[in-house]
Write an enzyme that holds these catalytic residues in place. Structure first.
Site, PDB file in Angstrom:
ATOM      1  N   GLY A 240      -8.815   1.064  -4.601  1.00  0.00           N
ATOM      2  CA  GLY A 240     -10.064   0.302  -4.722  1.00  0.00           C
ATOM      3  C   GLY A 240     -11.179   1.221  -5.186  1.00  0.00           C
ATOM      4  O   GLY A 240     -11.342   2.321  -4.676  1.00  0.00           O
TER       5      GLY A 240
ATOM      6  N   ARG B 204      -3.990  -0.321  -8.560  1.00  0.00           N
ATOM      7  CA  ARG B 204      -3.006  -0.046  -7.511  1.00  0.00           C
ATOM      8  C   ARG B 204      -1.655  -0.187  -8.218  1.00  0.00           C
ATOM      9  O   ARG B 204      -1.370  -1.226  -8.795  1.00  0.00           O
ATOM     10  CB  ARG B 204      -3.139  -1.055  -6.371  1.00  0.00           C
ATOM     11  CG  ARG B 204      -4.543  -1.074  -5.727  1.00  0.00           C
ATOM     12  CD  ARG B 204      -4.538  -1.912  -4.470  1.00  0.00           C
ATOM     13  NE  ARG B 204      -5.864  -2.319  -4.038  1.00  0.00           N
ATOM     14  CZ  ARG B 204      -6.704  -1.570  -3.308  1.00  0.00           C
ATOM     15  NH1 ARG B 204      -6.350  -0.358  -2.947  1.00  0.00           N
ATOM     16  NH2 ARG B 204      -7.881  -2.037  -2.953  1.00  0.00           N
TER      17      ARG B 204
ATOM     18  N   ASP C 236      -6.104   6.678   1.107  1.00  0.00           N
ATOM     19  CA  ASP C 236      -4.860   7.247   1.643  1.00  0.00           C
ATOM     20  C   ASP C 236      -3.638   6.918   0.774  1.00  0.00           C
ATOM     21  O   ASP C 236      -2.733   7.735   0.643  1.00  0.00           O
ATOM     22  CB  ASP C 236      -4.648   6.863   3.111  1.00  0.00           C
ATOM     23  CG  ASP C 236      -4.484   5.378   3.309  1.00  0.00           C
ATOM     24  OD1 ASP C 236      -4.955   4.604   2.451  1.00  0.00           O
ATOM     25  OD2 ASP C 236      -3.877   4.975   4.316  1.00  0.00           O
TER      26      ASP C 236
ATOM     27  N   THR D  67     -13.392   5.819  -1.038  1.00  0.00           N
ATOM     28  CA  THR D  67     -13.137   4.461  -0.522  1.00  0.00           C
ATOM     29  C   THR D  67     -14.339   4.016   0.292  1.00  0.00           C
ATOM     30  O   THR D  67     -14.916   4.830   1.039  1.00  0.00           O
ATOM     31  CB  THR D  67     -11.872   4.388   0.366  1.00  0.00           C
ATOM     32  OG1 THR D  67     -11.880   3.142   1.077  1.00  0.00           O
ATOM     33  CG2 THR D  67     -11.795   5.503   1.401  1.00  0.00           C
TER      34      THR D  67
ATOM     35  N   ASP E 213     -14.198   2.208   2.769  1.00  0.00           N
ATOM     36  CA  ASP E 213     -13.788   1.937   4.155  1.00  0.00           C
ATOM     37  C   ASP E 213     -14.128   3.064   5.132  1.00  0.00           C
ATOM     38  O   ASP E 213     -14.161   2.846   6.339  1.00  0.00           O
ATOM     39  CB  ASP E 213     -12.271   1.677   4.216  1.00  0.00           C
ATOM     40  CG  ASP E 213     -11.865   0.495   3.356  1.00  0.00           C
ATOM     41  OD1 ASP E 213     -12.732  -0.339   3.052  1.00  0.00           O
ATOM     42  OD2 ASP E 213     -10.681   0.412   2.978  1.00  0.00           O
TER      43      ASP E 213
ATOM     44  N   ASP F  68     -12.293   5.353   6.178  1.00  0.00           N
ATOM     45  CA  ASP F  68     -11.219   5.429   7.177  1.00  0.00           C
ATOM     46  C   ASP F  68     -10.336   6.664   7.014  1.00  0.00           C
ATOM     47  O   ASP F  68      -9.170   6.649   7.404  1.00  0.00           O
ATOM     48  CB  ASP F  68     -10.353   4.151   7.084  1.00  0.00           C
ATOM     49  CG  ASP F  68      -9.777   3.950   5.691  1.00  0.00           C
ATOM     50  OD1 ASP F  68     -10.210   4.644   4.742  1.00  0.00           O
ATOM     51  OD2 ASP F  68      -8.882   3.100   5.535  1.00  0.00           O
TER      52      ASP F  68
ATOM     53  N   ARG G 276     -10.907  -2.965   5.487  1.00  0.00           N
ATOM     54  CA  ARG G 276      -9.454  -3.038   5.698  1.00  0.00           C
ATOM     55  C   ARG G 276      -9.146  -2.995   7.195  1.00  0.00           C
ATOM     56  O   ARG G 276      -9.593  -3.891   7.905  1.00  0.00           O
ATOM     57  CB  ARG G 276      -8.749  -1.894   4.952  1.00  0.00           C
ATOM     58  CG  ARG G 276      -7.302  -2.212   4.623  1.00  0.00           C
ATOM     59  CD  ARG G 276      -6.655  -1.053   3.908  1.00  0.00           C
ATOM     60  NE  ARG G 276      -7.045  -0.991   2.517  1.00  0.00           N
ATOM     61  CZ  ARG G 276      -6.479  -1.690   1.538  1.00  0.00           C
ATOM     62  NH1 ARG G 276      -5.481  -2.488   1.798  1.00  0.00           N
ATOM     63  NH2 ARG G 276      -6.875  -1.570   0.306  1.00  0.00           N
TER      64      ARG G 276
HETATM   65  O1  F6P Z   1     -10.031  -0.203   0.450  1.00  0.00           O
HETATM   66  C1  F6P Z   1     -11.168  -0.761  -0.112  1.00  0.00           C
HETATM   67  C2  F6P Z   1     -11.144  -2.260   0.011  1.00  0.00           C
HETATM   68  O2  F6P Z   1     -12.324  -2.773  -0.593  1.00  0.00           O
HETATM   69  C3  F6P Z   1     -10.972  -2.789   1.417  1.00  0.00           C
HETATM   70  O3  F6P Z   1     -12.166  -2.789   2.151  1.00  0.00           O
HETATM   71  C4  F6P Z   1     -10.443  -4.178   1.150  1.00  0.00           C
HETATM   72  O4  F6P Z   1      -9.638  -4.630   2.221  1.00  0.00           O
HETATM   73  C5  F6P Z   1      -9.587  -3.972  -0.086  1.00  0.00           C
HETATM   74  O5  F6P Z   1     -10.036  -2.774  -0.702  1.00  0.00           O
HETATM   75  C6  F6P Z   1      -9.649  -5.076  -1.098  1.00  0.00           C
HETATM   76  O6  F6P Z   1      -8.763  -4.775  -2.112  1.00  0.00           O
HETATM   77  P1  F6P Z   1      -8.700  -5.519  -3.519  1.00  0.00           P
HETATM   78  O7  F6P Z   1      -9.877  -5.080  -4.318  1.00  0.00           O
HETATM   79  O8  F6P Z   1      -7.413  -5.083  -4.095  1.00  0.00           O
HETATM   80  O9  F6P Z   1      -8.795  -6.985  -3.229  1.00  0.00           O
END
Ligand code: F6P
Length: 327
Positions: A14, A75, A106, A129, A131, A133, A175
């Site tokens: 992300g 991803r 991660d 990120t 998050d 985390d 997340r």
């Molecule tokens: O890891 C970053 C994040 O924005 C999280 O907070 C969220 O759960 C996820 O990515 C959303 O992913 P995507 O953009 O693939 O929907």
């Protein structure tokens, strides 16, 4: 250590505001150390497809202030396969790349370690990120901006919530972690916060919300982390609506979603990302691999990528008490 002449930089997972500031710092520090730089577009997907672009100091002009990532992100399922990683290694070797800097979370680091073990490229990670985390750094690139975006939006919702004496459930990203939720609840003056790190009891939550709404006839904001165990704001809304005690409560839900990922990086994220980008190249020159550049208590520190995902970064439970005290 093997010769270091040419490095590749990529952003993966992300996107997070500040990734561009990090890429800029990586490229300019590399150039200052007489290293050539290749940008890999779309993270591991681009590595597999050989989607590379030559970079120099000028190719990162005017990007420090931009959200998203000029290198794009993805991803990649293919990179989870040994064939995919083999193809990526072949492409990098053909392009003359000696080492890599990856900016991501991660998942990015897990891929990096596997790739290093199979194909030997030295790799340094920068934590990107929203998050926050990741173990090994007090803050990740993008977290501060996302937090400020969440608070700014909570402020707006509070205006309309107050005008109608409504209950708002505001879902924020993160997340499986509650860093954004907990801190935007404090900064946004929320009456309650639900995070994945605590055990949620629906009856207790309902009691607390009813007390807030019925006893005091006022608006209330409940911040709900998307990874919270009852299933997030939508699940909570259904549970509240199914309970007749909530009949007189004017309830609305707002899911902030990807708004939190976009926008110009905050000053704090720009500085953090720049320090980490410089740190990544310095770490490569010093001969490190499989480490993430973090900032701990104001100092740049290296942490093995493996501990970044195997050790948990703890929530500060004192802050949780604070939300209760101040609500
Ligand atoms: O890891 C970053 C994040 O924005 C999280 O907070 C969220 O759960 C996820 O990515 C959303 O992913 P995507 O953009 O693939 O929907």
């Amino acid at each position: 250590m093997a010769e270091l002449n040419r490095i590749a930089v990529y952003t993966s997972g992300g996107d997070a505001p500040g990734m561009n500031a990090c890429v800029r710092a990586v490229v300019r520090t590399a150039v200052a150390n007489d290293l050539d730089v290749v940008g890999v577009r779309r993270g591991y997907e681009g590595m597999i497809e050989g989607d590379f672009v030559e970079m120099d100091g000028r190719s990162v002009s005017n990007i420090v202030q931009l959200g998203g990532t000029i290198l794009k992100s993805a991803r990649s399922d293919r990179f989870r396969t040994s064939e995919g990683r083999m193809q990526a290694a072949e492409n990098l070797r053909k392009a003359g790349v000696d080492a890599l800097v990856g900016v991501g979370g991660d998942g990015t680091f897990r891929g990096a370690v596997l790739f290093h073990e199979e194909h030997g490229f030295p790799i340094i990670g920068c934590p990107g990120t929203i998050d926050n985390d990741l173990f090994g750094t007090d803050e990740t690139i993008g977290y501060d901006t996302a937090l400020n975006t969440a608070i700014e939006n909570i402020d707006r919702i509070r205006d309309t919530a107050d005008a109608h004496d409504r209950l708002f459930l505001i879902e924020v990203m993160g997340r499986d972690a509650g860093f954004i939720a907990l801190n935007c609840a404090i900064g946004g003056g929320a009456e309650m916060v639900l995070i994945p790190e605590t055990i949620a009891n629906l009856d207790d939550i309902k009691d607390r919300v009813l007390t807030l709404m019925l006893a005091q006839t006022r608006s209330s904001i409940v911040v709900v982390a998307e990874g919270e165990e009852l299933g997030g704001a939508a699940a909570l809304e259904s549970a509240f609506r199914a309970d007749p005690s909530f009949d007189s409560i004017d309830l609305r839900v707002c899911i902030l979603g990807h708004i939190q990922r976009g926008g110009a990086p905050s000053a704090r994220d720009r500085v953090l990302a720049s320090r980490m980008g410089v740190g990544a190249i310095e770490a490569l020159i010093e001969g490190h691999t499989n480490v993430m550049v973090g900032v701990q208590n104001g100092e740049v520190r290296l942490t093995t990528m493996r501990s970044v995902w195997s050790r948990k970064k703890n929530i500060n439970f004192e802050l949780l008490k604070l939300t209760q005290l101040l609500s």
